[in-house]
Design an enzyme around this catalytic site. Structure first.
Site, PDB file in Angstrom:
ATOM      1  CB  THR A  15     -14.441   4.455  46.984  1.00 16.75           C
ATOM      2  OG1 THR A  15     -14.793   5.829  47.227  1.00 16.75           O
ATOM      3  CG2 THR A  15     -15.700   3.666  46.819  1.00 16.75           C
ATOM      4  CG  ASP A  16      -8.879   3.420  45.545  1.00 19.92           C
ATOM      5  OD1 ASP A  16      -9.667   3.636  44.734  1.00 19.92           O
ATOM      6  OD2 ASP A  16      -8.324   2.421  45.692  1.00 19.92           O
ATOM      7  CB  ALA A  17      -7.877   8.322  44.417  1.00 22.69           C
TER       8      ALA A  17
END
Length: 137
Positions: A15-17
């Site tokens: 996942t990203d931020a």
């Protein structure tokens, strides 16, 4: 041929931020599914490279993102061979949420080419390998 389906769980590292799967990771999931599809028909890519000087590489990809996947989602990644040519294979791939398979998250059209492993030059798919792939399509 019925599309081949492979499951993958979304880990935190995917996942990203924003808390959703980073866009490039969908391509990683698709790559793994194609590897598992080949394995399911008895073809191991490391053996092709070491013993036959053959590898497959992505020539082109067109991907459309529809909905985000999130941490801990269980995804179904499909592999559907569409066109088998003497030196390439075209695929349709999709990623859906496994729990209902109705929410399309991403879909892609890919063209995979056959290369000589030692030079990365294009080459025809060996005839016996072509027949194995063709029988699975």
């Amino acid at each position: 041929m019925k599309p081949y389906a492979w499951q993958v769980r979304v880990y935190y590292e995917d996942t990203d931020a924003g808390g959703v799967v980073y866009y490039a990771n969908y391509l990683k999931f698709m790559e793994r599914a194609r590897t598992e599809w080949l394995r399911s028909i008895g073809i191991e890519q490391d053996e092709l490279m070491q013993n036959r000087n053959v590898l497959f590489a992505v020539r082109s990809v067109h991907i459309a993102y529809k909905l985000p996947a999130r941490f801990n989602d269980l995804l179904a990644v499909t592999v559907e061979p569409l066109v088998l040519k003497p030196a390439s294979i075209s695929f349709k791939q999709s990623i859906t949420q496994q729990h209902d398979n109705t929410h399309l998250l991403a879909s892609a059209d890919l063209n995979i080419v056959c290369l000589q492993a030692d030079s990365f030059l294009p080459r025809p798919i060996p005839k016996d390998l072509f027949k194995e792939i063709e029988s699975a399509c």
